[in-house]
Design a protein around this motif. Structure first.
Motif, mmCIF file in Angstrom:
data_model
loop_
_atom_site.group_PDB
_atom_site.id
_atom_site.type_symbol
_atom_site.label_atom_id
_atom_site.label_comp_id
_atom_site.label_asym_id
_atom_site.label_seq_id
_atom_site.Cartn_x
_atom_site.Cartn_y
_atom_site.Cartn_z
ATOM 1 N N TRP A 52 42.899 29.523 44.941
ATOM 2 C CA TRP A 52 41.552 29.649 44.359
ATOM 3 C C TRP A 52 40.603 28.642 45.002
ATOM 4 O O TRP A 52 39.506 28.984 45.414
ATOM 5 N N ILE A 95 45.484 40.436 40.332
ATOM 6 C CA ILE A 95 44.076 40.055 40.495
ATOM 7 C C ILE A 95 43.818 38.904 39.522
ATOM 8 O O ILE A 95 43.870 39.096 38.307
ATOM 9 N N GLU A 145 41.604 36.627 37.469
ATOM 10 C CA GLU A 145 40.258 36.802 36.911
ATOM 11 C C GLU A 145 39.642 35.514 36.384
ATOM 12 O O GLU A 145 38.422 35.385 36.323
ATOM 13 N N GLY A 199 44.741 37.163 34.446
ATOM 14 C CA GLY A 199 44.419 38.207 35.405
ATOM 15 C C GLY A 199 44.999 39.549 35.023
ATOM 16 O O GLY A 199 45.364 39.792 33.870
ATOM 17 N N LYS A 244 43.826 43.979 31.472
ATOM 18 C CA LYS A 244 43.020 42.873 32.008
ATOM 19 C C LYS A 244 43.180 41.658 31.100
ATOM 20 O O LYS A 244 43.462 41.795 29.920
ATOM 21 N N LYS A 304 42.854 38.170 44.867
ATOM 22 C CA LYS A 304 44.035 39.033 44.939
ATOM 23 C C LYS A 304 45.188 38.253 45.546
ATOM 24 O O LYS A 304 45.064 37.728 46.652
ATOM 25 N N LEU A 345 36.214 33.993 42.178
ATOM 26 C CA LEU A 345 37.067 34.993 41.526
ATOM 27 C C LEU A 345 36.330 36.318 41.515
ATOM 28 O O LEU A 345 35.113 36.332 41.524
ATOM 29 N N PRO A 346 37.007 37.449 41.494
ATOM 30 C CA PRO A 346 38.458 37.606 41.427
ATOM 31 C C PRO A 346 39.134 37.293 42.757
ATOM 32 O O PRO A 346 38.495 37.286 43.802
#
Length: 86
Positions: free
Chosen positions: A19, A44, A46, A60, A71, A29, A26-27
């Motif tokens: 990150w 993913i 989030e 995520g 989600k 992968k 974000l997001p």
């Protein structure tokens, strides 16, 4: 560290490092070292919450065989050094 022979020779990192390397955008992968990204297994990211760098909590959406899950699920083991960016 043991690597699966089908995986590229890459340095595995935790989700928080990936990150930060991505400009904290974000997001994001990612896939775990034990998953087959080619078979549609990925995550993913989030949301992240840093507790003590480079660890924290992340949420995520898992994808299994390309099918998205719910989600906002809490990610298991985001601080382990078994992740790579896709």
């Amino acid at each position: 560290m043991m690597r699966l022979h089908t995986e590229p020779d890459t340095e595995w990192k935790n989700i928080f490092q990936l990150w930060r390397e991505s400009g904290e955008v974000l997001p994001l992968k990612v896939a775990k070292s034990s998953w087959s990204a080619e078979a549609g297994h990925f995550l993913i990211v989030e949301d992240v919450e840093i507790k003590k760098w480079p660890y924290g909590t992340a949420w995520g959406q898992y994808h299994w065989k390309g099918i998205p899950g719910a989600k906002g699920e809490k990610i298991n083991q985001p601080g382990t050094y078994t992740w790579r960016k896709l």
